[in-house]
Enzyme design. Structure first.
Site, PDB file in Angstrom:
ATOM      1  N   ASP A   1       0.857  -1.380  -0.042  1.00  4.19           N
ATOM      2  CA  ASP A   1      -0.105   0.109  -0.353  1.00  4.19           C
ATOM      3  C   ASP A   1       0.612   1.402   0.051  1.00  4.19           C
ATOM      4  OD1 ASP A   1      -2.663  -0.986  -0.177  1.00  4.19           O
ATOM      5  OD2 ASP A   1      -2.708  -1.617   1.938  1.00  4.19           O
TER       6      ASP A   1
ATOM      7  N   ASP B   1      -5.985  -3.890  -6.396  1.00  7.77           N
ATOM      8  CA  ASP B   1      -5.577  -2.659  -5.700  1.00  7.77           C
ATOM      9  C   ASP B   1      -4.074  -2.333  -6.084  1.00  7.77           C
ATOM     10  OD1 ASP B   1      -7.368  -4.427  -4.475  1.00  7.77           O
ATOM     11  OD2 ASP B   1      -7.534  -3.298  -2.610  1.00  7.77           O
TER      12      ASP B   1
END
Ligand code: GLY
Length: 388
Positions: free
Chosen positions: A112, A173
Site C-alpha cells: 500500500d 488494488d
C-alpha cells in the site's frame, strides 16, 4: 505610459476571461475541508478515515505502516489548497503529509505504499516542487520494490496473508501502487522500477481478469516457480463476481500504465474493462458494492468506486480521439453530477460524499463516508477543471 497600462489591463482581462471559473462543487469541498479542520484537533498523527451513518465528524486512525488510507486526507488538503490558495489548508496539507515521512524510512509492511505516499507526498511535490518531498517518494519506491518477486513477476501485496492464501498473493488494488514506481523510475530512481511495474501490470492482466473483462480481487502464485495457482475474491461477494472497487482500481490502474508507457495494449485494456463496468451500471451510474451481489437493488452502494472511475475516465478520455474519447468524458461528467446531487453529504457530516462501502463481507464501513471516496471525487473535480 498610459498606453502601456492599458495594454497591461487588456491582457490581464484577457487572461482572467481565459481562466475557467471554479466549479461550485470545488467550493463546497474547500468549505467542507475548512469545517473538518476546525473539528480535528491538529494532531497530525490522527488521520481521518470514515464517518458512520448518523455521525458528523471524521473518525480517525493513528498513522502507521499497517493502515493504507492515511495519504488520502493530506491529498485532499493539497487539492483543496491548490484550488483555494487558502494558507490554513496549505499548512495543514504540509503537516499531515510530513507526519507520514517515517513510512519512507521503514521496511514495507505491504503493497500500500503508493496509496499512502503518492496522494500525500506526490501532490506535495507536484504543487511545491520541493526536493525533500521528491526524496521521500524515491525512498518509498525503493521500499516498495523490495516486495517484488521476480519468479512470479509481481509485487507481493499482502506478506501477512501468504499462509492464508497458500502462496504469493497479488490483488487488483496493487495496480495503483505502480504509479509510484513508474514516477520514481522517471525521476531519478532505479530504472528497474519501471520494469517491475510493467511486469506486475502484465501479470495482473493475465491472472486477475476473466475473458469478459471483469476482475478477480486476488491472484495467488507459487512463490518459487511463479506458477499461477488460482484466483479468488477477498472483499467481493464471490470468487466469480465483479467487486465494484476492484474493477475501479483496474480502470484507474491501466489508464495510468498507459500514461507512463504509451503502450497501446494498456489503453485497449483500460477501455475494455471500463466498458465491462459501465455496461452494467445502475441508472444513477453509482455501482452497488459488488455487481453480482445477491440482493440488488437492496444492496449498499459504493460511491468510492464511482469516484475512482470518474477520475480515471477523465484521464482515459484525454488519450482517445473522437467520439469514443468524448463519450468517456461525458460519462465521467455524469458520474460526477450523480455523486454531487445524490450522494453529497450536504451538511450532514464533514465529508464530501455519503454511501461508500469498505469491506462488506467483513461488515465494516458499510454505507459510510470514507476518505478515499472524497479523495478521488476532489481529484475528479480537479481533473475536470484542468481539462477545460
Ligand atoms: N485497498 C483496499 C480497498 O480498496 O478496499
Amino acid at each position: 505610459m498610459n498606453k502601456i497600462f492599458s495594454a497591461l489591463a487588456i491582457s490581464l482581462i484577457a487572461m482572467a476571461s481565459c481562466t475557467p471559473a471554479r466549479d461550485s462543487r470545488m467550493d463546497f469541498c474547500v468549505s467542507q475541508v475548512k469545517t473538518a479542520l476546525e473539528h480535528l484537533d491538529a494532531d497530525y498523527t490522527q488521520s481521518p478515515r470514515n464517518i458512520a451513518p448518523g455521525d458528523t465528524v471524521w473518525s480517525c486512525r493513528e498513522v502507521s505502516r499497517e493502515c493504507w488510507t492515511e495519504g488520502f486526507w493530506p491529498g485532499i488538503l493539497w487539492y483543496a489548497y491548490e484550488a483555494s490558495q487558502d494558507k490554513t489548508i496549505g499548512e495543514a496539507a504540509r503537516n499531515y503529509t510530513e507526519a507520514l515521512e517515517f513510512i519512507a524510512h521503514s521496511k514495507a509492511y505491504d503493497h500500500d505504499l503508493g496509496f499512502i505516499m503518492f496522494p500525500s507526498f506526490g501532490n506535495a511535490y507536484r504543487i511545491t516542487g520541493e526536493q525533500k518531498y521528491k526524496d521521500i517518494l524515491l525512498e518509498t519506491a525503493g521500499q516498495l520494490s523490495e516486495l517484488y518477486n521476480p519468479a512470479v513477476g509481481t509485487i507481493l501485496s499482502w506478506p501477512r496473508e501468504v499462509d492464508n492464501f497458500g502462496g504469493h498473493n497479488t490483488i487488483m488494488d496493487n495496480l495503483i501502487n505502480l504509479e509510484l514506481l513508474f514516477w520514481a523510475a522517471e525521476n531519478g530512481g532505479d530504472p528497474n522500477w519501471r520494469d517491475i511495474a510493467i511486469s506486475h501490470a502484465d501479470k495482473t492482466m493475465e491472472n486477475n481478469f476473466r475473458p469478459d473483462g471483469t476482475s478477480y480481487h486476488v491472484a495467488v502464485y507459487d512463490p518459487l516457480s511463479g506458477r499461477h495457482l488460482y484466483s479468488c475474491t477477498h472483499q467481493g461477494f464471490a470468487d466469480d463476481s465483479m467487486w465494484a472497487r476492484g474493477q475501479a482500481w483496474g480502470i484507474y490502474g491501466y489508464t495510468m500504465c498507459y500514461r507512463f508507457t504509451k503502450d497501446e495494449k494498456y489503453l485497449d485494456f483500460a477501455c475494455r474493462i471500463s466498458d465491462a463496468y459501465l455496461d452494467k451500471l445502475p441508472e444513477d451510474l453509482v455501482p452497488y458494492w459488488d455487481f453480482d451481489a445477491p440482493c440488488i437493488p437492496q444492496e449498499p452502494k459504493d460511491a468510492s468506486a464511482a469516484a475512482i472511475v470518474a477520475s480515471a475516465l477523465i484521464e482515459l478520455s484525454s488519450y482517445i480521439p473522437g467520439e469514443k474519447g468524448a463519450n468517456y468524458m461525458e460519462t465521467a461528467r455524469k458520474i460526477v453530477d450523480s455523486l454531487s446531487s445524490n450522494y453529497c453529504s450536504a451538511g450532514l457530516n464533514d465529508a464530501f460524499l455519503l454511501h461508500s462501502t469498505g469491506h462488506k463481507p467483513n461488515g465494516s464501513e458499510v454505507d459510510y463516508s470514507i476518505i478515499y471516496a472524497d479523495y478521488y471525487y476532489i481529484e475528479a473535480l480537479h481533473r475536470l477543471q484542468v481539462s477545460k
